[in-house]
Design an enzyme around this catalytic site. Structure first.
Site, PDB file in Angstrom:
ATOM      1  N   ARG A 144       0.841  -1.203   0.000  1.00  0.00           N
ATOM      2  CA  ARG A 144       0.000   0.000   0.000  1.00  0.00           C
ATOM      3  C   ARG A 144       0.869   1.244   0.000  1.00  0.00           C
ATOM      4  O   ARG A 144       0.575   2.210  -0.711  1.00  0.00           O
ATOM      5  CB  ARG A 144      -0.955   0.004   1.202  1.00  0.00           C
ATOM      6  CG  ARG A 144      -2.072  -1.023   1.100  1.00  0.00           C
ATOM      7  CD  ARG A 144      -3.034  -0.903   2.264  1.00  0.00           C
ATOM      8  NE  ARG A 144      -3.838   0.316   2.187  1.00  0.00           N
ATOM      9  CZ  ARG A 144      -4.534   0.826   3.196  1.00  0.00           C
ATOM     10  NH1 ARG A 144      -4.488   0.238   4.382  1.00  0.00           N
ATOM     11  NH2 ARG A 144      -5.249   1.917   3.036  1.00  0.00           N
TER      12      ARG A 144
ATOM     13  N   CYS B 256      -1.435   6.674   8.722  1.00  0.00           N
ATOM     14  CA  CYS B 256      -1.759   5.367   8.137  1.00  0.00           C
ATOM     15  C   CYS B 256      -2.819   5.615   7.071  1.00  0.00           C
ATOM     16  O   CYS B 256      -2.749   6.606   6.353  1.00  0.00           O
ATOM     17  CB  CYS B 256      -2.230   4.398   9.218  1.00  0.00           C
ATOM     18  SG  CYS B 256      -3.669   4.983  10.155  1.00  0.00           S
TER      19      CYS B 256
END
Length: 279
Positions: free
Chosen positions: A180, A237
């Protein structure tokens, strides 16, 4: 002082009237699963708090990230309703690794309640050890007297990050998995990649396979590049939840507490003018 508590130490505290035990189990794929799991069985005396409904504000599409911080007064009221008092020792837990419990750990510290610990290994460690489980939902005799005051020096916003992208004294730490971070996959957000200049420090590597945390010495090794670097660390995040896991890890490692970019990647990409890095 450690921010963690082990299952045996918690077991000795269960009858302490100043213990406030909170179950934070949650699933991003099935948002009600944590509440179902709580009803099926939880550590005796635990109350339940839901990530979306209790620990986050409503999402504003195109403006906020996926888990915006709740209004401090709203969160204070929710904590009072489950019976939290100013003098209480709070222990928070989730299924295992603390990915969701760390959000409540951080939120309580944000409001000034520093007597909070995360259960090392979570519910998984508790049940594996054969410790008691209850289906009874505790009802506090009265609302708690907890009074909080948000310390927004623990936060940094997108505007300041954008202004400081070339500032060598600022170091962003991205808590998501490597794929990611690199922008190779993005299962949750419409744009893939990371904030330019961020280093990848996957929060999943703060714990062992069974959900127990690495030792402070092992965590210190993880953060070795930033010990004595003089850099201001910022954790983010996908939505500001697991970023708190890296903040807890940094504190356990003996570093100054990193700031939280609570909007995180899902907020950063709401403005197409903000730069995106890949690879």
């Amino acid at each position: 002082m450690s921010q963690l508590i082990d299952i045996h130490a918690l077991a000795k505290l269960l009858d302490d009237p100043k213990l406030c035990l909170i179950d934070c189990r949650f699933s991003l794929d099935q948002p009600d699963q944590g509440r179902f799991d709580y009803a099926a069985g939880h550590i005796p005396g635990a109350r339940y708090m839901h990530l979306d409904k209790d620990l986050s504000a409503k999402v504003v599409p195109g403006i906020t990230g996926r888990h915006p911080l709740p209004d401090p007064e709203v969160l204070q009221a929710r904590l009072q309703r489950i019976g939290l008092n100013n003098a209480d020792q709070v222990v928070v837990y989730d299924d295992g690794a603390g990915l969701f419990a760390a959000r409540l750990w951080w939120s309580l510290r944000w409001l000034g309640h520093t007597r909070v610990k995360v259960l090392d290994g979570g519910f998984q460690a508790w049940t594996t050890a054969g410790l008691p489980v209850s289906q009874e939902t505790p009802r506090p005799a009265a609302e708690g007297n907890f009074q909080g005051q948000a310390d927004n020096s623990k936060l940094i916003d997108a505007a300041e990050i954008a202004q400081r992208l070339e500032d060598s004294s600022l170091q962003l730490l991205d808590a998501r998995g490597p794929a990611r971070y690199r922008g190779e996959v993005e299962p949750l957000d419409p744009v893939a990649g990371h904030i330019p200049g961020a280093a990848n420090l996957p929060c999943a590597e703060n714990t062992l396979a069974d959900g127990r945390w690495l030792t402070p010495e092992q965590l210190k090794t993880r953060f070795a590049p930033w010990h004595d670097s003089g850099k201001e660390l910022v954790s983010y995040c996908g939505s500001g939840v697991t970023a708190c896991h890296n903040i807890l890890a940094a504190v356990e490692a003996g570093l100054p507490e990193p700031k939280l970019y609570s909007g995180s990647w899902s907020e950063w990409i709401t403005d197409p003018q903000r730069p995106v890095a890949r690879g």
